[in-house]
Design a protein around this motif. Structure first.
Motif, mmCIF file in Angstrom:
data_model
loop_
_atom_site.group_PDB
_atom_site.id
_atom_site.type_symbol
_atom_site.label_atom_id
_atom_site.label_comp_id
_atom_site.label_asym_id
_atom_site.label_seq_id
_atom_site.Cartn_x
_atom_site.Cartn_y
_atom_site.Cartn_z
ATOM 1 N N GLN A 290 71.542 -25.152 -34.611
ATOM 2 C CA GLN A 290 71.099 -23.926 -33.942
ATOM 3 C C GLN A 290 69.771 -23.436 -34.378
ATOM 4 O OE1 GLN A 290 72.340 -22.757 -31.150
ATOM 5 N NE2 GLN A 290 74.388 -23.942 -31.236
ATOM 6 N N SER A 291 69.748 -23.388 -35.952
ATOM 7 C CA SER A 291 68.775 -22.616 -36.431
ATOM 8 C C SER A 291 68.092 -23.062 -37.729
ATOM 9 C CB SER A 291 69.025 -21.086 -36.562
ATOM 10 O OG SER A 291 70.308 -20.977 -37.594
ATOM 11 N N LEU A 292 68.690 -23.946 -38.102
ATOM 12 C CA LEU A 292 68.222 -24.427 -39.536
ATOM 13 C C LEU A 292 67.543 -25.817 -39.747
ATOM 14 C CD1 LEU A 292 70.995 -23.349 -42.352
ATOM 15 C CD2 LEU A 292 68.537 -22.403 -41.679
ATOM 16 N N PRO A 293 66.410 -26.113 -39.677
ATOM 17 C CA PRO A 293 65.730 -27.550 -39.515
ATOM 18 C C PRO A 293 66.013 -28.373 -40.442
ATOM 19 C CG PRO A 293 64.028 -25.723 -40.005
ATOM 20 C CD PRO A 293 65.302 -25.018 -39.889
ATOM 21 N N HIS A 294 66.269 -27.797 -41.666
ATOM 22 C CA HIS A 294 66.420 -28.811 -42.935
ATOM 23 C C HIS A 294 67.879 -28.999 -43.130
ATOM 24 C CE1 HIS A 294 62.161 -28.673 -43.551
ATOM 25 N NE2 HIS A 294 62.121 -27.445 -43.654
ATOM 26 N N LEU A 295 68.853 -28.704 -42.141
ATOM 27 C CA LEU A 295 70.170 -29.128 -42.369
ATOM 28 C C LEU A 295 70.518 -30.403 -41.542
ATOM 29 C CD1 LEU A 295 73.089 -27.813 -43.299
ATOM 30 C CD2 LEU A 295 73.080 -26.792 -41.229
ATOM 31 N N HIS A 296 71.367 -31.088 -42.065
ATOM 32 C CA HIS A 296 71.592 -32.377 -41.644
ATOM 33 C C HIS A 296 73.344 -32.669 -41.917
ATOM 34 C CE1 HIS A 296 67.667 -33.371 -40.809
ATOM 35 N NE2 HIS A 296 67.250 -32.844 -42.157
ATOM 36 N N LEU A 297 73.931 -33.116 -40.981
ATOM 37 C CA LEU A 297 75.375 -33.410 -41.309
ATOM 38 C C LEU A 297 75.356 -35.078 -42.078
ATOM 39 C CD1 LEU A 297 78.404 -32.960 -40.568
ATOM 40 C CD2 LEU A 297 77.967 -34.565 -38.440
ATOM 41 N N ILE A 298 76.170 -35.037 -43.072
ATOM 42 C CA ILE A 298 76.169 -36.579 -43.728
ATOM 43 C C ILE A 298 77.226 -37.093 -42.840
ATOM 44 C CG2 ILE A 298 77.004 -37.379 -45.882
ATOM 45 C CD1 ILE A 298 76.394 -35.010 -47.282
ATOM 46 N N GLU A 299 76.669 -38.380 -42.407
ATOM 47 C CA GLU A 299 77.644 -39.282 -41.578
ATOM 48 C C GLU A 299 78.424 -39.946 -42.555
ATOM 49 O OE1 GLU A 299 77.852 -39.352 -38.445
ATOM 50 O OE2 GLU A 299 76.237 -38.178 -37.629
ATOM 51 N N PRO A 300 79.899 -40.344 -42.317
ATOM 52 C CA PRO A 300 80.666 -40.914 -42.787
ATOM 53 C C PRO A 300 80.176 -42.549 -43.110
ATOM 54 C CG PRO A 300 81.574 -40.738 -40.874
ATOM 55 C CD PRO A 300 80.413 -39.692 -40.998
ATOM 56 N N THR A 301 80.224 -43.332 -44.201
ATOM 57 C CA THR A 301 79.901 -44.537 -44.154
ATOM 58 C C THR A 301 80.764 -45.652 -44.046
ATOM 59 O OG1 THR A 301 80.268 -44.524 -46.514
ATOM 60 C CG2 THR A 301 77.969 -43.760 -45.791
ATOM 61 N N THR A 302 82.177 -45.255 -44.143
ATOM 62 C CA THR A 302 83.097 -46.361 -43.703
ATOM 63 C C THR A 302 84.255 -45.579 -42.755
ATOM 64 O OG1 THR A 302 84.625 -45.411 -45.445
ATOM 65 C CG2 THR A 302 82.852 -47.150 -46.128
ATOM 66 N N LEU A 303 85.142 -46.347 -42.223
ATOM 67 C CA LEU A 303 86.004 -45.887 -41.306
ATOM 68 C C LEU A 303 87.309 -44.804 -42.075
ATOM 69 C CD1 LEU A 303 86.928 -49.095 -39.290
ATOM 70 C CD2 LEU A 303 85.598 -47.181 -38.518
ATOM 71 N N ALA A 304 87.267 -45.278 -43.522
ATOM 72 C CA ALA A 304 88.274 -44.392 -44.117
ATOM 73 C C ALA A 304 87.710 -43.057 -44.311
ATOM 74 C CB ALA A 304 88.490 -45.083 -45.442
ATOM 75 N N ALA A 305 86.231 -42.859 -44.431
ATOM 76 C CA ALA A 305 85.641 -41.717 -44.586
ATOM 77 C C ALA A 305 85.627 -40.961 -43.335
ATOM 78 C CB ALA A 305 84.489 -41.671 -45.333
ATOM 79 N N ALA A 306 85.782 -41.606 -42.162
ATOM 80 C CA ALA A 306 85.583 -40.909 -41.006
ATOM 81 C C ALA A 306 86.337 -39.557 -40.651
ATOM 82 C CB ALA A 306 86.122 -41.835 -39.665
ATOM 83 N N GLY A 307 85.796 -38.356 -40.211
ATOM 84 C CA GLY A 307 86.169 -37.175 -40.321
ATOM 85 C C GLY A 307 85.964 -36.358 -41.360
ATOM 86 N N ASN A 308 85.651 -36.977 -42.605
ATOM 87 C CA ASN A 308 85.288 -36.025 -43.693
ATOM 88 C C ASN A 308 83.819 -35.580 -43.559
ATOM 89 O OD1 ASN A 308 87.796 -36.082 -45.598
ATOM 90 N ND2 ASN A 308 87.390 -38.301 -45.341
#
Length: 533
Positions: A290-308
């Protein structure tokens, strides 16, 4: 051939079958795959092409992973139609042969079914069918309330028959589907379901078979009622308190659960203004920043980490504050709070001093902020402070005692700290431009040079004119011509420029000392051309 040898060995009382589970996994012993819903009626056909003579049809079954065939029933068929109606109860299930020799029963377990058509002692046809079961589940119980997480599950047994699979929405859109190979589960979710998402959902499953991959479709009708669901199962994680230098990376953690979607709220520093800044739905594969240009979601790198979930932020001074990360899993909510203070340092020089300042946000969790000399901690520093800022001044030029590094250290209530370091050596003063310092305009030096040059020219022009006049006078070149009027005058001390007041000069009739000439054109001839001549 292997099937025939196995049948012969069973009839003779000798038991030996190749590892059928491996064969099932490889798809090598069946001609086709039929999928049926668990608990519903299944029909397995026998005839590829109906025989024209009287034949004997025999059905037998072997469980998936089993190692022996079990006889079910047989019936005589004439011109493709059975004579009479045959049925049998086997392992609490009733099996029947229809008029076209198809096997009809209620599907309760997967299995391999074999149909043999004989004329006398000769096998005319043989067909092996793998019956796979699919169980469709919709949770929560229908009709589902708005804002609940709708879960669509298809479980296939045996799992080895699944080549691929996907759920499809009532509008024909393929939904993100997770397949668990070990259990044969095809799962899709619709977090925060809306009333517009009611309708018939289809599960399309690609099925392995000897003739290639076929597609099996299974449908379920979903209804959503208008009542809004309220989350009552909410778990709060331990709050985190942290500080950071401005524009350095900070990790905003979320609750450690395999969530369906996440939202991040930001309460502005030292205020109560809160806004939604990020949301991500991993099933619909959609996100909004919405409003923070320097904010990024950390994507999970493995299937075991999916959803964290967690976030990376490069905060400016104004981006301190309170962050609330809410993760939703099915009908449960998990909340993690992070309180962030941001430290921002500046430095500027003047002819007499070096001014150092550091500002900080989210003051509510700050215990203290102070300036210190790193190399000489005992060196006293005079500081002044206002709300959210502290300053110190260092006299210039620097001395060996005052040169070096200066640190602004921010201490939180929980004992954590963060430090801004400014380094300055004696030789750098006057040559180093520091952030926030006043820098003179780039053209200031060239402007002063132009002024000096102009002053010099204004001084030289009268001197040159005087020299030229004296030279012409002494050489006798000032000849009275028809178009030039010549007059002699003595230098007047009140006149600084010979071109400013020639009348005053004419009043001096005695040509003593310095002589000036006042030349006036009397016609078309230019006086300067005469001088050139």
């Amino acid at each position: 051939m292997e099937t025939y040898l196995a049948s012969m060995l069973i009839c003779s009382g000798i038991f030996f079958i190749p590892p059928l589970l491996a064969l099932v996994d490889q798809g090598e012993i069946w001609n086709s795959v039929t999928m049926a819903h668990e608990g519903e009626s299944a029909t397995l056909s026998c005839f590829e092409s109906p025989p024209t003579s009287s034949v004997l049809v025999t059905w037998k079954v072997m469980p998936v992973g089993g190692d022996r065939w079990s006889y079910l029933l047989s019936a005589k068929c004439n011109d493709g139609r059975t004579e009479g109606y045959k049925s049998i109860v086997f392992e609490n299930s009733t099996f029947e042969i229809s008029t076209d020799a198809s096997l009809i029963f209620k599907a309760s377990a997967p299995g391999i079914y074999n149909c043999v058509i004989k004329h006398g002692d000769k096998n005319l046809q043989e067909k092996t069918v793998l019956l796979a079961l699919v169980k469709l589940t919709v949770t929560p119980q229908l009709p589902v309330m708005v804002d609940r997480t709708l879960r669509l599950t298809a479980q296939v047994s045996p799992t080895s028959v699944v080549a691929w699979g996907t759920w499809v929405s009532p509008r024909g859109e393929q939904l993100y589907t997770e397949i668990t190979r070990a259990t044969g589960v095809l799962l899709s979710k619709l977090p925060r379901v809306t009333i517009r998402e009611s309708g018939v959902y289809t599960c399309r499953i690609g099925v392995h078979g000897n003739s290639g991959t076929s597609v099996s479709e299974h449908r379920v009708n979903v209804t959503v009622k208008q009542k809004v669901f309220i989350f009552t199962q909410v778990k709060y994680e331990i709050s985190r308190s942290m500080a950071s230098i401005s524009y350095s990376l900070v990790t905003l953690s979320c609750p450690p659960v395999l969530g369906d979607y996440v939202v991040l709220y930001w309460e502005h520093p030292d205020s109560t203004t809160m806004e939604l800044v990020f949301q991500f739905d991993r099933w619909r594969r959609s996100f909004t920043n919405q409003s923070l240009p320097h904010l990024h979601l950390i994507e999970p790198t493995t299937l075991a980490a999916a959803g964290n979930f967690s976030f990376l932020l490069k905060p400016a001074l104004k981006n301190g504050g309170r962050y609330l990360c809410e993760v939703y899993l099915n009908d449960k909510a998990f909340i993690q709070q992070s309180i962030l203070s941001v430290l921002y340092g500046t430095a500027k020089t003047s002819p007499s001093s070096l001014e150092l300042a550091c500002s900080y946000s989210q003051r509510s969790q700050v215990r203290s902020v102070r300036w210190s000399h790193v190399q000489n901690p005992s060196h006293p520093l005079q500081t002044t402070g206002v709300q959210g800022q502290i300053k110190t001044s260092v006299a210039l030029p620097l001395t060996p005692e005052t040169a070096g590094q200066y640190a602004c250290t921010l201490y939180l209530d929980n004992g954590n700290s963060v430090q801004y370091i400014y380094s300055e050596q004696m030789s750098n003063i006057g040559t180093t431009v520091v952030p926030g310092s006043a820098v003179p305009p780039a053209d200031s030096v060239s402007t002063s040079s132009h002024v000096s040059t102009l002053s010099l020219l204004l001084f030289l022009i009268p001197m040159i004119a005087i020299a030229v006049g004296v030279l012409l006078w002494r050489q006798g070149y000032c000849i009275t011509r028809r178009r030039i009027v010549q007059s002699l005058s003595r230098h007047s001390v009140e006149v600084e420029n010979i071109y400013e007041n020639p009348d005053d000069l004419r009043q001096q009739t005695s040509p003593q000392g310095t002589v000036y000439m006042d030349l006036k054109p009397t016609g078309e001839m230019d006086v300067y051309k005469e001088l050139d001549r």
